[in-house]
Design an enzyme around this catalytic site. Sequence first.
Site, PDB file in Angstrom:
ATOM      1  N   PRO A  11       0.792  -1.227   0.000  1.00  0.00           N
ATOM      2  CG  PRO A  11      -0.066  -1.065   2.146  1.00  0.00           C
ATOM      3  CD  PRO A  11       0.573  -2.031   1.200  1.00  0.00           C
ATOM      4  CG  ASN A  12      -0.261   4.329   1.313  1.00  0.00           C
ATOM      5  OD1 ASN A  12      -1.209   4.899   0.772  1.00  0.00           O
ATOM      6  ND2 ASN A  12      -0.344   3.750   2.482  1.00  0.00           N
ATOM      7  NE  ARG A  19       4.049   6.709   1.708  1.00  0.00           N
ATOM      8  CZ  ARG A  19       4.243   5.456   2.094  1.00  0.00           C
ATOM      9  NH1 ARG A  19       4.595   4.537   1.216  1.00  0.00           N
ATOM     10  NH2 ARG A  19       4.089   5.123   3.349  1.00  0.00           N
ATOM     11  CE1 TYR A  24       8.877   5.116   3.063  1.00  0.00           C
ATOM     12  CE2 TYR A  24       7.352   6.972   3.010  1.00  0.00           C
ATOM     13  CZ  TYR A  24       7.818   5.820   3.616  1.00  0.00           C
ATOM     14  OH  TYR A  24       7.230   5.364   4.774  1.00  0.00           O
ATOM     15  CG  ASN A  75       8.459  -1.909   0.176  1.00  0.00           C
ATOM     16  OD1 ASN A  75       7.900  -1.974   1.267  1.00  0.00           O
ATOM     17  ND2 ASN A  75       9.029  -0.799  -0.280  1.00  0.00           N
ATOM     18  CB  ALA A  78       1.588   0.253   6.405  1.00  0.00           C
ATOM     19  CG  HIS A  81       5.394  -2.128  10.076  1.00  0.00           C
ATOM     20  ND1 HIS A  81       6.723  -2.456  10.091  1.00  0.00           N
ATOM     21  CD2 HIS A  81       5.287  -1.114   9.162  1.00  0.00           C
ATOM     22  CE1 HIS A  81       7.383  -1.660   9.253  1.00  0.00           C
ATOM     23  NE2 HIS A  81       6.527  -0.844   8.675  1.00  0.00           N
ATOM     24  CG  ASP A  88      -0.271 -17.333   8.509  1.00  0.00           C
ATOM     25  OD1 ASP A  88       0.745 -17.513   9.208  1.00  0.00           O
ATOM     26  OD2 ASP A  88      -1.422 -17.208   8.979  1.00  0.00           O
ATOM     27  CD  GLU A  99      11.029  -7.390   5.746  1.00  0.00           C
ATOM     28  OE1 GLU A  99      11.370  -8.479   6.260  1.00  0.00           O
ATOM     29  OE2 GLU A  99      10.533  -6.453   6.392  1.00  0.00           O
ATOM     30  CG  HIS A 101      11.219  -2.153   4.435  1.00  0.00           C
ATOM     31  ND1 HIS A 101       9.846  -2.166   4.322  1.00  0.00           N
ATOM     32  CD2 HIS A 101      11.565  -3.291   5.068  1.00  0.00           C
ATOM     33  CE1 HIS A 101       9.381  -3.260   4.887  1.00  0.00           C
ATOM     34  NE2 HIS A 101      10.404  -3.968   5.348  1.00  0.00           N
ATOM     35  CG  LEU A 102      11.593   2.519  -1.151  1.00  0.00           C
ATOM     36  CD1 LEU A 102      10.237   3.154  -1.363  1.00  0.00           C
ATOM     37  CD2 LEU A 102      12.491   2.723  -2.348  1.00  0.00           C
ATOM     38  CB  SER A 103      12.586   4.434   4.924  1.00  0.00           C
ATOM     39  OG  SER A 103      11.626   3.516   5.421  1.00  0.00           O
ATOM     40  NE  ARG A 108      10.315   6.017   8.563  1.00  0.00           N
ATOM     41  CZ  ARG A 108       9.341   5.899   7.665  1.00  0.00           C
ATOM     42  NH1 ARG A 108       9.408   4.950   6.742  1.00  0.00           N
ATOM     43  NH2 ARG A 108       8.323   6.733   7.677  1.00  0.00           N
ATOM     44  NE  ARG A 112       6.913   4.538   9.746  1.00  0.00           N
ATOM     45  CZ  ARG A 112       5.788   4.598   9.017  1.00  0.00           C
ATOM     46  NH1 ARG A 112       5.471   3.615   8.213  1.00  0.00           N
ATOM     47  NH2 ARG A 112       4.988   5.638   9.087  1.00  0.00           N
TER      48      ARG A 112
HETATM   49  C1  DQA Z   1       8.273   1.133   3.673  1.00  0.00           C
HETATM   50  C2  DQA Z   1       8.345   1.345   5.196  1.00  0.00           C
HETATM   51  C3  DQA Z   1       6.987   1.134   5.844  1.00  0.00           C
HETATM   52  O1  DQA Z   1       7.071   1.356   7.246  1.00  0.00           O
HETATM   53  C4  DQA Z   1       5.963   2.096   5.266  1.00  0.00           C
HETATM   54  O2  DQA Z   1       4.701   1.844   5.821  1.00  0.00           O
HETATM   55  C5  DQA Z   1       5.926   2.065   3.786  1.00  0.00           C
HETATM   56  C6  DQA Z   1       7.180   1.985   3.054  1.00  0.00           C
HETATM   57  C7  DQA Z   1       9.588   1.486   2.966  1.00  0.00           C
HETATM   58  O3  DQA Z   1       9.754   1.083   1.820  1.00  0.00           O
HETATM   59  O4  DQA Z   1      10.443   2.161   3.556  1.00  0.00           O
HETATM   60  O5  DQA Z   1       4.865   2.189   3.182  1.00  0.00           O
HETATM   61  O6  DQA Z   1       7.993  -0.229   3.435  1.00  0.00           O
END
Ligand code: DQA
Length: 147
Positions: A11-12, A19, A24, A75, A78, A81, A88, A99, A101-103, A108, A112
């Site tokens: 998501p997002n 964003r 990011y 990725n 959210a 978490h 599962d 896995e 993550h950009l950040s 953080r 997170r």
């Molecule tokens: C994220 C980190 C997550 O905590 C956040 O909710 C995201 C992006 C990242 O790529 O850093 O949507 O997965």
Amino acid sequence: MAKTVLILNGPNLNMLGSREPEIYGHETLADIEKLCTDFGDELGLKVDFRQSNNEGELVEWIQNAGGGADAAILNAGAYTHTSIALLDAIQASGLPVIEVHLSNIFQREPFRQESYISKAAVGVICGFGAYGYRLALDAAAGILGDK
Ligand code: DQA
């Protein structure tokens, strides 16, 4: 035949570019997709790149990947978490999952710093921005080459 790496974005992540770019980065998801398909070509890997804001859709993609893809990069945004359902699905699929993550989620907010995905992932790459996807593809090539 070229091996397939499924790259799933939660998501997002469709909002990347506009964003919170200070967190990011400025690349859009389309930029990251191009980075991945280009690097996949160099590595001889087929890249199947997708995004969904819907947890159930991500679960179904992972379930179905068990039959088609050779590895996955995830990725989960959210849902990382919160989602036992994604954990599962990864465990049921038997798919090697990397896995991303950009950040740097460990720098953080405390919420997170917990990841359900990590409990089943082969490894985690975070804090390198879009370049992390390239690192993850390299890792996938290494895993698949060893098989
Ligand atoms: C994220 C980190 C997550 O905590 C956040 O909710 C995201 C992006 C990242 O790529 O850093 O949507 O997965």
